[in-house]
Design a protein around this motif. Sequence first.
Motif, PDB file in Angstrom:
ATOM      1  N   PRO A  73      -6.965  35.435 -55.607  1.00  0.00           N
ATOM      2  CA  PRO A  73      -7.323  34.406 -54.763  1.00  0.00           C
ATOM      3  C   PRO A  73      -7.215  33.042 -55.574  1.00  0.00           C
ATOM      4  O   PRO A  73      -7.177  33.342 -57.026  1.00  0.00           O
ATOM      5  CB  PRO A  73      -8.928  34.287 -54.781  1.00  0.00           C
ATOM      6  CG  PRO A  73      -9.537  35.823 -55.380  1.00  0.00           C
ATOM      7  CD  PRO A  73      -8.132  36.362 -56.174  1.00  0.00           C
ATOM      8  N   PRO A  74      -6.699  31.963 -55.080  1.00  0.00           N
ATOM      9  CA  PRO A  74      -6.189  31.806 -53.680  1.00  0.00           C
ATOM     10  C   PRO A  74      -4.716  31.981 -53.592  1.00  0.00           C
ATOM     11  O   PRO A  74      -4.152  31.234 -52.802  1.00  0.00           O
ATOM     12  CB  PRO A  74      -6.749  30.442 -53.581  1.00  0.00           C
ATOM     13  CG  PRO A  74      -6.530  29.607 -54.777  1.00  0.00           C
ATOM     14  CD  PRO A  74      -6.887  30.703 -55.679  1.00  0.00           C
ATOM     15  N   ARG A  75      -4.069  32.803 -54.141  1.00  0.00           N
ATOM     16  CA  ARG A  75      -2.751  32.855 -54.287  1.00  0.00           C
ATOM     17  C   ARG A  75      -2.066  34.226 -53.566  1.00  0.00           C
ATOM     18  O   ARG A  75      -1.062  34.031 -52.818  1.00  0.00           O
ATOM     19  CB  ARG A  75      -2.020  32.968 -55.690  1.00  0.00           C
ATOM     20  CG  ARG A  75      -2.259  31.713 -56.367  1.00  0.00           C
ATOM     21  CD  ARG A  75      -1.914  31.669 -57.609  1.00  0.00           C
ATOM     22  NE  ARG A  75      -2.906  32.397 -58.697  1.00  0.00           N
ATOM     23  CZ  ARG A  75      -4.000  31.919 -59.144  1.00  0.00           C
ATOM     24  NH1 ARG A  75      -4.418  30.722 -58.810  1.00  0.00           N
ATOM     25  NH2 ARG A  75      -4.875  32.600 -59.932  1.00  0.00           N
ATOM     26  N   ARG A  76      -2.896  35.138 -53.621  1.00  0.00           N
ATOM     27  CA  ARG A  76      -2.069  36.479 -53.083  1.00  0.00           C
ATOM     28  C   ARG A  76      -2.927  37.599 -52.606  1.00  0.00           C
ATOM     29  O   ARG A  76      -3.844  38.083 -53.412  1.00  0.00           O
ATOM     30  CB  ARG A  76      -1.095  37.135 -54.152  1.00  0.00           C
ATOM     31  CG  ARG A  76      -0.181  38.145 -53.631  1.00  0.00           C
ATOM     32  CD  ARG A  76       0.625  38.381 -54.748  1.00  0.00           C
ATOM     33  NE  ARG A  76       2.019  39.264 -54.413  1.00  0.00           N
ATOM     34  CZ  ARG A  76       1.740  40.648 -54.701  1.00  0.00           C
ATOM     35  NH1 ARG A  76       0.748  41.214 -55.003  1.00  0.00           N
ATOM     36  NH2 ARG A  76       2.891  41.341 -54.415  1.00  0.00           N
ATOM     37  N   LEU A  77      -2.909  38.198 -51.246  1.00  0.00           N
ATOM     38  CA  LEU A  77      -3.584  39.294 -50.816  1.00  0.00           C
ATOM     39  C   LEU A  77      -2.426  40.169 -50.601  1.00  0.00           C
ATOM     40  O   LEU A  77      -1.762  39.779 -49.703  1.00  0.00           O
ATOM     41  CB  LEU A  77      -4.321  38.818 -49.745  1.00  0.00           C
ATOM     42  CG  LEU A  77      -5.225  39.731 -48.837  1.00  0.00           C
ATOM     43  CD1 LEU A  77      -6.266  40.615 -50.020  1.00  0.00           C
ATOM     44  CD2 LEU A  77      -5.817  39.426 -47.733  1.00  0.00           C
ATOM     45  N   GLU A  78      -2.502  41.289 -51.109  1.00  0.00           N
ATOM     46  CA  GLU A  78      -1.832  42.513 -50.540  1.00  0.00           C
ATOM     47  C   GLU A  78      -2.686  43.599 -50.183  1.00  0.00           C
ATOM     48  O   GLU A  78      -3.613  44.025 -50.629  1.00  0.00           O
ATOM     49  CB  GLU A  78      -1.031  43.182 -51.948  1.00  0.00           C
ATOM     50  CG  GLU A  78       0.017  43.990 -51.532  1.00  0.00           C
ATOM     51  CD  GLU A  78       0.585  44.607 -52.796  1.00  0.00           C
ATOM     52  OE1 GLU A  78       1.039  45.786 -53.044  1.00  0.00           O
ATOM     53  OE2 GLU A  78       1.178  43.677 -53.750  1.00  0.00           O
ATOM     54  N   MET A  79      -2.040  44.185 -49.030  1.00  0.00           N
ATOM     55  CA  MET A  79      -2.638  45.488 -48.368  1.00  0.00           C
ATOM     56  C   MET A  79      -1.746  46.389 -48.090  1.00  0.00           C
ATOM     57  O   MET A  79      -0.656  46.111 -47.581  1.00  0.00           O
ATOM     58  CB  MET A  79      -3.293  44.888 -46.745  1.00  0.00           C
ATOM     59  CG  MET A  79      -3.939  43.614 -46.676  1.00  0.00           C
ATOM     60  SD  MET A  79      -5.667  43.850 -47.269  1.00  0.00           S
ATOM     61  CE  MET A  79      -6.392  44.932 -46.082  1.00  0.00           C
ATOM     62  N   ALA A  80      -2.287  47.791 -48.231  1.00  0.00           N
ATOM     63  CA  ALA A  80      -1.591  48.675 -47.966  1.00  0.00           C
ATOM     64  C   ALA A  80      -2.007  49.469 -46.553  1.00  0.00           C
ATOM     65  O   ALA A  80      -3.069  49.581 -46.401  1.00  0.00           O
ATOM     66  CB  ALA A  80      -1.609  49.959 -49.084  1.00  0.00           C
ATOM     67  N   ILE A  90       1.798  41.432 -47.485  1.00  0.00           N
ATOM     68  CA  ILE A  90       1.412  40.474 -48.440  1.00  0.00           C
ATOM     69  C   ILE A  90       1.387  39.203 -47.836  1.00  0.00           C
ATOM     70  O   ILE A  90       2.150  38.811 -47.271  1.00  0.00           O
ATOM     71  CB  ILE A  90       2.803  40.589 -49.653  1.00  0.00           C
ATOM     72  CG1 ILE A  90       2.692  42.029 -50.130  1.00  0.00           C
ATOM     73  CG2 ILE A  90       2.149  39.400 -50.507  1.00  0.00           C
ATOM     74  CD1 ILE A  90       3.648  42.103 -51.242  1.00  0.00           C
ATOM     75  N   TRP A  91       0.159  38.249 -48.205  1.00  0.00           N
ATOM     76  CA  TRP A  91       0.111  37.111 -47.988  1.00  0.00           C
ATOM     77  C   TRP A  91       0.060  36.241 -49.249  1.00  0.00           C
ATOM     78  O   TRP A  91      -0.650  36.448 -50.001  1.00  0.00           O
ATOM     79  CB  TRP A  91      -1.431  36.751 -47.082  1.00  0.00           C
ATOM     80  CG  TRP A  91      -1.512  37.423 -45.755  1.00  0.00           C
ATOM     81  CD1 TRP A  91      -0.322  37.924 -44.991  1.00  0.00           C
ATOM     82  CD2 TRP A  91      -2.633  37.798 -44.938  1.00  0.00           C
ATOM     83  NE1 TRP A  91      -0.727  38.360 -43.785  1.00  0.00           N
ATOM     84  CE2 TRP A  91      -2.318  38.290 -44.054  1.00  0.00           C
ATOM     85  CE3 TRP A  91      -3.962  37.627 -45.500  1.00  0.00           C
ATOM     86  CZ2 TRP A  91      -3.223  38.762 -42.885  1.00  0.00           C
ATOM     87  CZ3 TRP A  91      -4.923  37.857 -44.384  1.00  0.00           C
ATOM     88  CH2 TRP A  91      -4.542  38.388 -43.306  1.00  0.00           C
ATOM     89  N   SER A  92       1.060  35.451 -49.248  1.00  0.00           N
ATOM     90  CA  SER A  92       1.173  34.632 -50.105  1.00  0.00           C
ATOM     91  C   SER A  92       0.963  33.227 -49.931  1.00  0.00           C
ATOM     92  O   SER A  92       1.515  32.655 -49.070  1.00  0.00           O
ATOM     93  CB  SER A  92       2.762  34.701 -50.992  1.00  0.00           C
ATOM     94  OG  SER A  92       2.977  35.974 -51.557  1.00  0.00           O
ATOM     95  N   LEU A  93       0.074  32.389 -50.833  1.00  0.00           N
ATOM     96  CA  LEU A  93      -0.469  31.117 -50.684  1.00  0.00           C
ATOM     97  C   LEU A  93       0.250  30.091 -51.949  1.00  0.00           C
ATOM     98  O   LEU A  93      -0.075  30.562 -52.913  1.00  0.00           O
ATOM     99  CB  LEU A  93      -1.814  30.862 -50.467  1.00  0.00           C
ATOM    100  CG  LEU A  93      -2.430  31.344 -49.097  1.00  0.00           C
ATOM    101  CD1 LEU A  93      -2.352  33.072 -49.016  1.00  0.00           C
ATOM    102  CD2 LEU A  93      -3.789  31.027 -49.044  1.00  0.00           C
ATOM    103  N   ARG A  94       0.752  29.221 -51.568  1.00  0.00           N
ATOM    104  CA  ARG A  94       1.143  28.233 -52.770  1.00  0.00           C
ATOM    105  C   ARG A  94       1.028  27.022 -52.544  1.00  0.00           C
ATOM    106  O   ARG A  94       1.307  26.606 -51.240  1.00  0.00           O
ATOM    107  CB  ARG A  94       2.676  28.545 -53.307  1.00  0.00           C
ATOM    108  CG  ARG A  94       3.747  28.330 -52.533  1.00  0.00           C
ATOM    109  CD  ARG A  94       5.143  28.748 -53.025  1.00  0.00           C
ATOM    110  NE  ARG A  94       6.125  28.432 -52.167  1.00  0.00           N
ATOM    111  CZ  ARG A  94       6.522  27.500 -51.836  1.00  0.00           C
ATOM    112  NH1 ARG A  94       6.210  26.263 -52.233  1.00  0.00           N
ATOM    113  NH2 ARG A  94       7.557  27.338 -51.157  1.00  0.00           N
ATOM    114  N   PRO A  95       0.597  26.019 -53.317  1.00  0.00           N
ATOM    115  CA  PRO A  95       0.398  24.650 -52.988  1.00  0.00           C
ATOM    116  C   PRO A  95       2.068  24.274 -52.610  1.00  0.00           C
ATOM    117  O   PRO A  95       2.915  24.300 -53.042  1.00  0.00           O
ATOM    118  CB  PRO A  95       0.090  23.878 -54.326  1.00  0.00           C
ATOM    119  CG  PRO A  95      -0.425  25.244 -55.064  1.00  0.00           C
ATOM    120  CD  PRO A  95       0.276  26.379 -54.762  1.00  0.00           C
TER     121      PRO A  95
END
Length: 145
Positions: A73-80, A90-95
């Motif tokens: 958090p709050p940058r990356r969430l990976e789900m299998a 993969i959800w990637s968040l960057r400013p």
Amino acid sequence: MRVEASRDISAPPERVWASIERWEEQSRWIRDAVWVRVLTPEREGLGVRVRVLNRVLLVPLFTEQLEVTGWDPPRRLEMAHRSFVRGTGIWSLRPADGGTRFTWTEELSLPIPLLGELALLVYRPFLRRLMRGSLANLQRLVAST
């Protein structure tokens, strides 16, 4: 099969993350999710498992189980994907420019040689459209909170 969609969201990554980690509310913005349920006592971090009823071509068709395999958090969430559909999301968040650049990547496979690959290739443009629409929904949801 790999598919990706991105969108700039007018909110900082922390605020976007707060929206995406509310598991049961994901069906408000993810267009192919009918509902999302948390299966583990933990709601944050590695090992969290969720069950999702998914639509395919607008028809509620199958339930899948996903497990968190990456949590930053709050940058990356990976789900299998742990059901009939296999792979990683993969959800990637960057400013970005006072907001957040949200990139959603799916790498998927089906356990049926050749036919599974063909089915996913045919479905890829629909999935990309769903992902883009979902990110637009998330933009609206985040803006309203």
